[in-house]
Write a protein that holds these residues in place. Structure first.
Motif, mmCIF file in Angstrom:
data_model
loop_
_atom_site.group_PDB
_atom_site.id
_atom_site.type_symbol
_atom_site.label_atom_id
_atom_site.label_comp_id
_atom_site.label_asym_id
_atom_site.label_seq_id
_atom_site.Cartn_x
_atom_site.Cartn_y
_atom_site.Cartn_z
ATOM 1 N N GLN A 181 75.533 -67.803 47.008
ATOM 2 C CA GLN A 181 74.306 -67.446 47.724
ATOM 3 C C GLN A 181 74.158 -65.944 47.864
ATOM 4 N N ALA A 182 72.922 -65.528 47.961
ATOM 5 C CA ALA A 182 72.603 -64.148 48.321
ATOM 6 C C ALA A 182 72.418 -64.131 49.834
ATOM 7 N N THR A 183 72.761 -63.018 50.457
ATOM 8 C CA THR A 183 72.599 -62.924 51.906
ATOM 9 C C THR A 183 72.293 -61.492 52.309
ATOM 10 N N LEU A 184 71.667 -61.356 53.453
ATOM 11 C CA LEU A 184 71.461 -60.066 54.099
ATOM 12 C C LEU A 184 71.316 -60.322 55.590
ATOM 13 N N PHE A 185 71.732 -59.350 56.375
ATOM 14 C CA PHE A 185 71.609 -59.420 57.837
ATOM 15 C C PHE A 185 70.902 -58.173 58.328
ATOM 16 N N ILE A 186 69.951 -58.369 59.249
ATOM 17 C CA ILE A 186 69.243 -57.264 59.908
ATOM 18 C C ILE A 186 69.116 -57.585 61.394
ATOM 19 N N ARG A 187 68.706 -56.582 62.163
ATOM 20 C CA ARG A 187 68.359 -56.800 63.574
ATOM 21 C C ARG A 187 66.866 -56.552 63.755
ATOM 22 N N LYS A 201 69.163 -66.073 53.573
ATOM 23 C CA LYS A 201 69.985 -66.503 52.447
ATOM 24 C C LYS A 201 69.083 -66.874 51.288
ATOM 25 N N GLY A 202 69.572 -66.644 50.072
ATOM 26 C CA GLY A 202 68.858 -67.041 48.864
ATOM 27 C C GLY A 202 69.752 -67.897 47.993
ATOM 28 N N PHE A 203 69.195 -68.969 47.468
ATOM 29 C CA PHE A 203 69.930 -69.869 46.581
ATOM 30 C C PHE A 203 69.161 -70.051 45.278
ATOM 31 N N ALA A 204 69.871 -69.953 44.158
ATOM 32 C CA ALA A 204 69.276 -70.261 42.861
ATOM 33 C C ALA A 204 69.108 -71.762 42.720
ATOM 34 N N ASP A 205 70.002 -72.523 43.345
ATOM 35 C CA ASP A 205 69.987 -73.978 43.311
ATOM 36 C C ASP A 205 69.942 -74.479 44.742
#
Length: 141
Positions: A114-120, A130-134
């Motif tokens: 998965q792709a991920t990023l965190f922000i406030r 989160k990003g998923f190709a599948d």
């Protein structure tokens, strides 16, 4: 797929919250009053409720996922990889983003990659996208 979920969360100011969720994240605005405001966060109903004590204290705990510290609590959305990339670019191009964890790939080459990023947000709430190709891999063990 289940229907949309609802989450009520604390905010310190309606206008700064409206600006962040509408202008930065691209959320449509729903109903609102002097003390709360609803957003459409990728099809889910998010309700920001003004609380004088809502502020970024840095007092939340953290967990560890794939060797990285992540804030607890946090909320966000699971997106397709194309949606995630578009959001990541939008955030990279925006001014003043409070990054906790910049865009990256977790569990590369494993089930559940998965792709991920965190922000406030402006009230200090931690958000993860989160990003998923599948999308069938969202709950992969």
């Amino acid at each position: 797929m289940a229907g949309p979920f609802h989450l009520a969360f604390p905010i310190r100011d309606i206008e700064e919250t409206r600006s962040f969720y509408r202008d930065v994240l691209g959320c449509a605005i729903g109903r609102e009053s002097e003390t709360w405001i609803d957003f459409d966060l990728f099809g889910h109903q998010m309700s920001g409720h003004v609380r004088p004590s809502a502020r970024d204290t840095g007092a939340e705990g953290s967990g560890t996922v794939d060797g990285k510290a992540v804030p607890i609590p946090h909320f966000g959305a699971v997106l397709t990889m194309d949606e995630w990339r578009a959001l990541a670019e939008r955030l990279k191009d925006a001014d003043g983003i409070d990054w906790i964890l910049e865009p990256q790939i977790r569990f590369e080459g494993q089930p559940g990659e998965q792709a991920t990023l965190f922000i406030r947000d402006p009230s200090g709430n931690a958000l993860e996208f989160k990003g998923f190709a599948d999308m069938d891999a969202v709950f992969a063990a």
